[in-house]
Design an enzyme around this catalytic site. Sequence first.
Site, short mmCIF file in Angstrom:
data_model
loop_
_atom_site.label_atom_id
_atom_site.label_comp_id
_atom_site.label_asym_id
_atom_site.label_seq_id
_atom_site.Cartn_x
_atom_site.Cartn_y
_atom_site.Cartn_z
N CYS A 110 4.81 -68.82 -50.54
CA CYS A 110 4.35 -68.06 -49.38
C CYS A 110 2.83 -68.15 -49.20
CB CYS A 110 4.80 -66.60 -49.47
SG CYS A 110 4.25 -65.73 -50.96
N HIS A 161 2.84 -61.17 -52.50
CA HIS A 161 3.48 -61.85 -51.38
C HIS A 161 2.40 -62.03 -50.31
CE1 HIS A 161 6.52 -63.17 -48.61
NE2 HIS A 161 6.17 -62.25 -47.73
#
Length: 161
Positions: free
Chosen positions: A112, A22
């Site tokens: 992301c 992430h």
Amino acid sequence: MAATGTPEPGDLIEVFRPAYQHWALYLGDGYVINVTPVDEGPPARFASAKSVFSGKARVRMQLLKDVVGNDTYCVNNKHDNTYRPLPVEEIIRRAESFIDQEVSYDLLGSNCEHFVTLLRYGQAVSDQANKAITAIGFVTVAAGAFSLLGFLRSRSRERQY
């Protein structure tokens, strides 16, 4: 929360989740900006995975420690040799303009990592997406080759009888 490197405003933060990475952008004072599922309250461990299915994400300003949780992270400005980072003030201004906005989310084209690299460099780049696209292409070519071999083999059997 184990860390590698001390983040500075504008730095890219790579968070190592069990099945993926992430990405967030460090704003300063312990805060990051990142994309999360639209319906998410507290940070979720599989935030990016949830966004894949909804096609939407919300940009949130959160404490780095809350985003990382029990995972590890590092400062990873890996594209600095390829793209010139924008001035820190501009990175932060651009990032803050997205807070609480809903954005589209697509694992291969708008994830992301794309989001934070766009803020830092003005270019949306995702090595994770590029690797996935390459893997999909390889599987597609391999499946096509096996189909062709199966077709040719069946045609050769037809000719024998």
